[in-house]
Design a protein around this motif. Structure first.
Motif, PDB file in Angstrom:
ATOM      1  N   ASP A 229       0.839  -1.196   0.000  1.00 13.28           N
ATOM      2  CA  ASP A 229       0.000   0.000   0.000  1.00 13.28           C
ATOM      3  C   ASP A 229       0.871   1.243   0.000  1.00 13.28           C
ATOM      4  N   GLY A 230       0.225   2.400   0.011  1.00 15.65           N
ATOM      5  CA  GLY A 230       0.950   3.653   0.018  1.00 15.65           C
ATOM      6  C   GLY A 230       1.223   4.185  -1.372  1.00 15.65           C
ATOM      7  N   PRO A 231       1.884   5.338  -1.456  1.00 18.94           N
ATOM      8  CA  PRO A 231       2.055   6.025  -2.742  1.00 18.94           C
ATOM      9  C   PRO A 231       2.839   5.248  -3.789  1.00 18.94           C
ATOM     10  N   ALA A 232       3.720   4.327  -3.385  1.00 20.34           N
ATOM     11  CA  ALA A 232       4.509   3.586  -4.376  1.00 20.34           C
ATOM     12  C   ALA A 232       3.851   2.286  -4.807  1.00 20.34           C
ATOM     13  N   ALA A 233       2.726   1.916  -4.231  1.00 21.84           N
ATOM     14  CA  ALA A 233       2.036   0.691  -4.653  1.00 21.84           C
ATOM     15  C   ALA A 233       1.655   0.819  -6.122  1.00 21.84           C
ATOM     16  N   GLY A 234       1.977  -0.203  -6.902  1.00 20.46           N
ATOM     17  CA  GLY A 234       1.681  -0.180  -8.319  1.00 20.46           C
ATOM     18  C   GLY A 234       2.674   0.591  -9.164  1.00 20.46           C
ATOM     19  N   LYS A 343       3.095  -4.341   3.234  1.00 24.32           N
ATOM     20  CA  LYS A 343       4.328  -3.560   3.134  1.00 24.32           C
ATOM     21  C   LYS A 343       3.926  -2.103   2.905  1.00 24.32           C
ATOM     22  N   HIS A 344       4.395  -1.205   3.796  1.00 21.95           N
ATOM     23  CA  HIS A 344       3.996   0.196   3.774  1.00 21.95           C
ATOM     24  C   HIS A 344       5.028   1.035   3.021  1.00 21.95           C
ATOM     25  N   THR A 345       4.731   1.384   1.782  1.00 23.97           N
ATOM     26  CA  THR A 345       5.694   2.161   1.001  1.00 23.97           C
ATOM     27  C   THR A 345       5.777   3.607   1.478  1.00 23.97           C
ATOM     28  N   ALA A 346       4.753   4.127   2.135  1.00 24.03           N
ATOM     29  CA  ALA A 346       4.780   5.519   2.596  1.00 24.03           C
ATOM     30  C   ALA A 346       5.882   5.766   3.613  1.00 24.03           C
ATOM     31  N   MET A 347       6.385   4.708   4.249  1.00 24.00           N
ATOM     32  CA  MET A 347       7.384   4.851   5.304  1.00 24.00           C
ATOM     33  C   MET A 347       8.810   4.753   4.774  1.00 24.00           C
ATOM     34  N   GLY A 348       8.964   4.640   3.448  1.00 24.01           N
ATOM     35  CA  GLY A 348      10.293   4.673   2.855  1.00 24.01           C
ATOM     36  C   GLY A 348      10.976   3.319   2.852  1.00 24.01           C
ATOM     37  N   ARG A 349      11.970   3.207   1.954  1.00 27.07           N
ATOM     38  CA  ARG A 349      12.726   1.955   1.807  1.00 27.07           C
ATOM     39  C   ARG A 349      14.173   2.204   2.215  1.00 27.07           C
ATOM     40  N   MET A 350      14.636   1.382   3.131  1.00 28.85           N
ATOM     41  CA  MET A 350      16.000   1.486   3.660  1.00 28.85           C
ATOM     42  C   MET A 350      16.326   0.175   4.365  1.00 28.85           C
ATOM     43  N   LYS A 351      17.455   0.121   5.040  1.00 26.00           N
ATOM     44  CA  LYS A 351      17.732  -1.038   5.888  1.00 26.00           C
ATOM     45  C   LYS A 351      17.109  -0.757   7.256  1.00 26.00           C
ATOM     46  N   HIS A 352      15.791  -0.961   7.287  1.00 24.75           N
ATOM     47  CA  HIS A 352      15.016  -0.637   8.491  1.00 24.75           C
ATOM     48  C   HIS A 352      15.443  -1.509   9.659  1.00 24.75           C
ATOM     49  N   ASP A 446       2.422  14.615   2.918  1.00 22.84           N
ATOM     50  CA  ASP A 446       1.085  14.140   2.523  1.00 22.84           C
ATOM     51  C   ASP A 446       1.126  13.434   1.168  1.00 22.84           C
ATOM     52  N   ASN A 447       2.034  12.479   1.062  1.00 26.15           N
ATOM     53  CA  ASN A 447       2.167  11.604  -0.113  1.00 26.15           C
ATOM     54  C   ASN A 447       2.772  12.289  -1.337  1.00 26.15           C
ATOM     55  N   GLU A 448       3.236  13.551  -1.220  1.00 27.77           N
ATOM     56  CA  GLU A 448       3.799  14.250  -2.368  1.00 27.77           C
ATOM     57  C   GLU A 448       5.274  14.560  -2.113  1.00 27.77           C
ATOM     58  N   THR A 456       7.390  11.032  -6.187  1.00 28.36           N
ATOM     59  CA  THR A 456       7.105  10.433  -4.884  1.00 28.36           C
ATOM     60  C   THR A 456       7.551   8.982  -4.821  1.00 28.36           C
ATOM     61  N   ASP A 457       7.224   8.186  -5.854  1.00 35.43           N
ATOM     62  CA  ASP A 457       7.608   6.781  -5.783  1.00 35.43           C
ATOM     63  C   ASP A 457       9.132   6.630  -5.836  1.00 35.43           C
ATOM     64  N   GLU A 458       9.817   7.530  -6.530  1.00 33.02           N
ATOM     65  CA  GLU A 458      11.284   7.477  -6.540  1.00 33.02           C
ATOM     66  C   GLU A 458      11.857   7.805  -5.161  1.00 33.02           C
ATOM     67  N   VAL A 459      11.289   8.790  -4.467  1.00 26.20           N
ATOM     68  CA  VAL A 459      11.733   9.108  -3.110  1.00 26.20           C
ATOM     69  C   VAL A 459      11.549   7.906  -2.192  1.00 26.20           C
ATOM     70  N   LEU A 460      10.426   7.219  -2.325  1.00 29.27           N
ATOM     71  CA  LEU A 460      10.109   6.133  -1.403  1.00 29.27           C
ATOM     72  C   LEU A 460      10.880   4.859  -1.715  1.00 29.27           C
ATOM     73  N   VAL A 461      11.162   4.588  -2.976  1.00 31.99           N
ATOM     74  CA  VAL A 461      11.940   3.394  -3.332  1.00 31.99           C
ATOM     75  C   VAL A 461      13.429   3.634  -3.129  1.00 31.99           C
ATOM     76  N   PHE A 462      13.884   4.867  -3.382  1.00 31.06           N
ATOM     77  CA  PHE A 462      15.303   5.211  -3.228  1.00 31.06           C
ATOM     78  C   PHE A 462      15.442   6.282  -2.141  1.00 31.06           C
ATOM     79  N   THR A 463      14.927   5.970  -0.961  1.00 33.14           N
ATOM     80  CA  THR A 463      14.872   6.948   0.122  1.00 33.14           C
ATOM     81  C   THR A 463      16.257   7.451   0.509  1.00 33.14           C
ATOM     82  N   ARG A 464      17.248   6.578   0.478  1.00 30.19           N
ATOM     83  CA  ARG A 464      18.597   7.020   0.843  1.00 30.19           C
ATOM     84  C   ARG A 464      19.097   8.125  -0.090  1.00 30.19           C
ATOM     85  N   LEU A 465      18.848   7.986  -1.381  1.00 28.43           N
ATOM     86  CA  LEU A 465      19.299   9.000  -2.328  1.00 28.43           C
ATOM     87  C   LEU A 465      18.587  10.330  -2.066  1.00 28.43           C
TER      88      LEU A 465
END
Length: 682
Positions: A229-234, A343-352, A446-448, A456-465
């Protein structure tokens, strides 16, 4: 594989847990604004303390009480700022000792061990006859995050544990055939993930036992379907040939810490996912840069799962995005075993490392998260929607959507001491403490996306960058991040960073004040206005860890260093009913020469900073969890990777059963089995 690594962990731990991260350059090569540059611009302590951040910092500073205390050998009684139950701190246990050690007057009992059947007693553990099908019906390996969620009647509970990683050389005899080797790989896939079991006991205060075949029992493995779910879903970044919609992901692994939400679900952090994949990382595309930033390489993976499942070879057409589908915060509802985890994409992708949720003054859910890598960052998520109190099904259903939409921030710290006073040794600056202010820099609101030129999906998939781009502060491996339920202050365990100040790496900063930081430290944060949703904060270092008998430059919130238990490599954090902080450690054998353990630290009054060791885990093991039910006279820990430096033929530990070495009698296995342990009064 013998000996210790740069990070002071066992070489075996480094291979299987983090893909030998310390042997590679830190993935963060960004030139974001270094903390030292900021500190040079600060003319005085007062100049830094302005606005809401000043008030927050003043609260932190004012809480540092210097005063006397009791020596580590003295029993610490119950009372304000003290313990809900007293105990005599144990002496440090040498790293060669294969024993679980508790204070005088306490006992320990395993609740559940690797391989224990959770659906049917017929799935009894037999290391000589393990199959993937059986393992998927047994308690998983290497338990890490843990919670015991008790029913109000005190006689029923549910246990939720992460199963972070596996160590095949001590789990099985060497494979005799290629098919046996491949089946062992499938077993390790089934041993990852999470385990959920119901518990029962005779009365409050007695020892829990798990219930085979209970309705809420559940295993989540490397092959379990997850909703997204979240902004990067799909997003196109999540699509594969097996999931062209990008909305269903198979499996979770590398699950480290976690958190239990105010609405009763459990969060789990996917940490070192990079070591499970092969992926090309050359070129200047966003994907290639992202792969390098997350430590993905085309080399054979640590586990070799690509031999039994094609999705782990991201070099293959159709699977290029598979690594993007891991590194998320997942949410599991232990009350609904048939509901897919999310899996919550709104919370970012990293080594959580994990995520811990509190409710802000405005009613928003706020989750604190650490990215467990040298020179990576501290994050905060604030929900778009607000929490609905109450226990109704409607309120709970709403609250289970809170982590799906919101704002993601990364921390930028500033110190209040001149850079010349931050020497890299751990020596305190002239004002007597490491402290300052900070801000939460937005990445998504707010998802933007608010990062220029990045979707937005690039920020969430590549949060470190994205965090690199906004100049976040490089930290010394932020692991567990816990808000205190009593004070609201937030505690960050920085485990260590032996690369700081070496080569071209960033040197000491006031918030990371040691070069070659082998022992780690704990940071205390007070949000502005004591509001978890604030965008500024004050901070100070609570503990600069180490063994004071050999390192005079340790610090324990002003408490006399010669009276505390030595502690190194803080990892997981928890709180008791009196508001004390509990710290479990990961790496002490290679830093101060003692087995890892669990320590209590009062945070208020004259005892503030008095580190007291409660227990020690066996040889080669790491202390995980922990869960403190002190009013119930119980403490729980997950004992991870006991005896990890051994082999099938020469085991290093026989925890928890302590069957004679090499014994395989009556169905009992004489080697180590990661386990959940309950400690109670004898």
């Amino acid at each position: 594989m013998s000996g210790r690594t740069h990070g002071k962990r066992s070489a075996v731990t480094c291979l299987y847990k983090c893909d030998n991260a310390c042997f590679h350059p830190a993935p963060n090569t960004s030139e974001n604004g270094y903390f030292r540059d900021i500190a040079n611009a600060v003319l005085s302590r007062r100049a830094a303390l302005t606005g809401g951040a000043a008030a927050a910092a003043a609260i932190v500073i004012g809480a540092n009480v210097v005063g006397g205390g009791q020596a580590a050998s003295a029993a610490v009684p119950a009372g304000k700022g003290g313990a809900a139950f007293g105990f005599t701190p144990i002496a440090p246990v040498p790293y060669t000792v294969d024993a679980f050690t508790v204070p005088e007057g306490f006992r320990w009992d395993p609740i559940i061990r690797w391989g224990d059947p959770i659906f049917d007693a017929a799935d009894a553990f037999d290391p000589m006859q393990q199959t993937a099908e059986k393992q998927a019906r047994q308690f998983g390996y290497n338990c890490d995050y843990l919670d015991i969620i008790a029913h109000p009647n005190g006689k029923r509970a549910v246990l939720v544990a992460n199963n972070e990683y596996t160590n095949a050389p001590i789990m099985f005899p060497p494979a005799a055939t290629e098919e046996e080797r491949l089946e062992q790989l499938r077993v390790t896939m089934a041993a990852h993930g999470m385990s959920i079991v119901e518990l029962e006991r005779k009365h409050k205060g007695s020892t829990w036992r798990y219930v085979v075949g209970a309705p809420r029992n559940r295993r989540i493995t490397a092959s379990t379907p997850f909703a997204v779910d979240g902004p990067a879903a799909g997003s196109d970044l999540l699509k594969t040939q097996d999931d062209p919609a990008g909305t269903t992901i198979l499996g979770t692994f590398g699950n480290c810490a976690g958190g239990t939400t105010p609405w009763g679900t459990v969060l789990s952090g996917e940490e070192n996912f990079n070591g499970y994949f092969r992926a090309e990382n050359t070129g200047d595309s966003l994907t290639a840069r992202g792969r390098r930033r997350y430590g993905l390489t085309p080399n054979a993976s640590s586990y070799g799962w690509e031999a039994v499942d094609a999705r782990f070879d991201a070099r293959q057409p159709g699977y290029e995005n598979e690594p993007h589908r891991h590194g998320w915060i997942i949410e599991v509802d232990p009350e609904n075993p048939d509901e897919p985890p999310v899996k919550h994409t709104a919370m970012g992708r990293m080594k959580h490392e994990g995520a811990n949720v509190t409710i802000s003054a405005s009613g928003h859910a706020v989750a604190y998260m650490g990215d467990d890598e040298r020179f990576d960052y501290l994050y905060k998520f604030v929900s778009r929607d607000t929490f609905r109190p109450g226990k109704s099904a409607k309120a709970r259903a709403h609250n289970k959507t809170l982590l799906s939409n919101g704002s993601l921030y990364v921390a930028r710290f500033s110190g209040d001491s001149p850079a010349s006073e931050i020497t890299g040794t751990g020596a305190l600056p002239a004002d007597g403490q490491f402290d300052g202010t900070g801000e939460w820099v937005p990445l998504v609101v707010d998802n933007e996306s608010v990062v220029p030129g990045v979707t937005t999906d690039e920020v969430l998939v590549f949060t470190r960058l994205a965090a690199d781009a906004v100049g976040a502060t490089k930290m010394d491996r932020c692991e567990d991040v816990q808000p205190s339920p009593r004070s609201g202050r937030v505690y960050v365990a920085c485990t260590n960073n032996t690369a700081r100040g070496t080569g071209t790496n960033e040197g000491a900063t006031e918030v990371n004040p040691r070069n070659v930081n082998r022992d780690g430290h704990v940071i205390e944060i007070t949000e502005a206005g004591e509001d978890a949703a604030a965008t500024t904060f004050g901070w100070s270092i609570l503990i600069l860890a180490g063994d004071p008998s050999v390192n005079a430059l340790t610090y324990f919130a002003g408490f006399p260093a010669d009276q505390v238990s030595p502690i190194s490599c803080p990892d997981n954090l928890a709180f008791d009913s009196a508001g004390n902080l509990w710290i479990s450690t990961d790496g002490q054998p290679g830093t101060i020469g003692y087995n890892d353990g669990l320590f209590r630290v009062p945070l208020e009054g004259a005892e503030r900073g008095n580190v007291q060791q409660f227990l020690a885990v066996p040889r080669d093991a790491e202390t995980c969890g922990p869960v403190i039910h002190d009013t119930d006279q119980s403490v729980f820990v997950a004992v991870q990777h006991p005896g990890e430096e051994g082999s099938w033929e020469a085991q290093n530990s026989y925890f928890p059963d302590y069957v004679p070495a090499g014994a395989l009698e009556g169905g009992k296995w004489g080697g180590p089995r990661p386990s959940v342990v309950q400690v109670t009064r004898a």
